[in-house]
Design a protein around this motif. Structure first.
Motif, short mmCIF file in Angstrom:
data_model
loop_
_atom_site.label_atom_id
_atom_site.label_comp_id
_atom_site.label_asym_id
_atom_site.label_seq_id
_atom_site.Cartn_x
_atom_site.Cartn_y
_atom_site.Cartn_z
N GLU A 159 31.29 42.76 55.77
CA GLU A 159 33.01 42.36 56.71
C GLU A 159 33.81 41.09 55.60
N SER A 160 33.39 40.60 54.74
CA SER A 160 34.08 39.03 54.16
C SER A 160 35.23 39.64 53.60
N ASN A 161 34.90 40.77 52.83
CA ASN A 161 35.83 40.83 51.69
C ASN A 161 36.76 42.45 52.10
N LEU A 162 36.10 43.00 53.43
CA LEU A 162 37.20 43.70 53.34
C LEU A 162 38.38 43.93 53.55
N CYS A 163 38.95 42.40 54.05
CA CYS A 163 39.80 42.46 54.34
C CYS A 163 40.97 42.23 53.21
N GLU A 164 39.99 41.72 52.60
CA GLU A 164 41.13 41.55 51.22
C GLU A 164 41.38 42.65 50.21
N LEU A 165 40.78 43.80 50.75
CA LEU A 165 40.67 44.93 49.55
C LEU A 165 41.97 45.56 49.66
N PRO A 166 43.05 45.60 50.13
CA PRO A 166 44.49 45.84 49.26
C PRO A 166 45.05 45.10 48.13
N ALA A 167 44.77 43.41 49.14
CA ALA A 167 45.10 42.65 47.94
C ALA A 167 44.62 42.32 46.60
N PHE A 168 42.71 42.35 46.88
CA PHE A 168 42.12 42.84 45.34
C PHE A 168 43.11 44.18 44.45
N VAL A 169 43.16 45.42 45.33
CA VAL A 169 44.47 46.22 43.98
C VAL A 169 45.12 46.09 43.51
#
Length: 321
Positions: free
Chosen positions: A166-176
């Motif tokens: 839950e903590s990192n899910l929303c960051e996935l596109p930015a992580f790419v």
């Protein structure tokens, strides 16, 4: 009718080896911890790989633990390279990567260097991966990428191995985008595996449809950058799995103990490659008993029934590390 499978010892097989049984991080979703760390010397690794001869189809170094904490980590990498294994990978948290280790990765022509990271922000990363340094990992990846370019090497491919919570899910596109900037070429992921004894209720992804939309957006961005991307979508119901680990896979711990899978390592040992021959282990009664459990679907260990039912993301398992 039960289908008779070829004897395991006659097949090529995947091998997973932990050359340590310790880690420099304490990730919030990991239950592994040892007070006494055992590190496998390069000579013992060489002996084990020699006993397995040319039967290895793929080798993964580091599975449950962190190889880089050993003082001779660079020589461990070079030892792997000397055995001419067709497909090789190292899994790591990436916090320890000296120039000597980076050079060894290239010299050994390791296929994949896989780093456990999936966060775009320092705060999120260091919250989930206690003891880790976000900035250090990024600097290490840049260093390896630049060294590859300087030496004109395509080895190793740098990959990210992420656990979706839950903590990192929303960051996935930015992580790419972040991954691309530090030389990561491939992103793979998995859903959170619930480990017995840990309260992970706050990190279990709750809105599966919203999560899938985020994964879709991240994949589209990765493809536009020419990056490989393989992160599973969330399903409405668990999907049963098949497994041939008892016939086609070996997990070897830092003290030489052998099992078919790291998750059942302490529950179902098959022998010890530092003390026994390959044939004795692969043709022995313990291996045959484990194969029989897979054929009948009746297991002595507590992990396989949950894993085969595809429920390890919703039912805590007692992993045998």
């Amino acid at each position: 009718m039960v289908r008779t499978l070829r004897p395991f010892a006659r097949q090529k097989y995947n091998v997973l080896i932990d050359t340590t049984n310790g880690c420099n991080l304490r990730c919030s979703f990991c239950s592994r911890e040892n007070d006494k760390v055992v590190c496998m010397p390069p000579g013992q690794l060489d002996l084990i790989l020699g006993k397995l001869d040319k039967r290895i189809s793929a080798l993964q170094l580091s599975c449950a633990w962190e190889y880089s904490i050993a003082k001779d980590a660079a020589e461990i990498v070079r030892t792997v390279g000397r055995h001419g294994i067709p497909c090789t990978a190292i899994y790591t948290n990436g916090n320890i990567l000296t120039g000597e280790i980076a050079a060894a990765l290239i010299d050994a022509q390791l296929n994949d260097f896989v780093v456990s990271i999936g966060e775009a922000g320092k705060e999120t990363y260091e919250k989930l991966r206690k003891g880790g340094s976000f900035d250090k990992v990024l600097a290490n990846l840049k260093m390896l990428s630049e060294l590859k370019q300087a030496r004109g090497s395509r080895y190793p491919r740098i990959s990210a191995n992420l656990t979706l919570v839950e903590s990192n899910l929303c960051e996935l596109p930015a992580f790419v985008e972040l991954a691309r900037s530090v030389g990561i070429e491939n992103i793979v992921g998995r859903h959170l595996i619930l480990n017995k004894g840990l309260d992970l209720s706050d990190e279990s992804v709750r809105d599966k449809r919203a999560a899938n939309r985020i994964i879709d957006a991240a994949e589209e961005k990765a493809r536009s950058f020419g990056m490989e991307f393989s992160v599973p979508r969330y399903l409405d119901a668990p999907q049963p799995k098949s497994c041939r680990a008892a016939w086609q896979q070996l997990y070897i711990s830092s003290n030489g103990d052998v099992s078919a899978c790291p998750r059942i390592h302490l529950h179902a040992k098959l022998g010890n490659l530092l003390e026994e021959s390959r044939a004795r282990i692969l043709k022995g009664p313990r291996a045959k008993r484990l194969q029989g459990e897979f054929q009948t679907g009746s297991f002595e260990n507590p992990v396989c029934p949950v894993c085969l039912a595809g429920r390890e993301n919703e039912q805590p398992i007692d992993q045998g590390f």
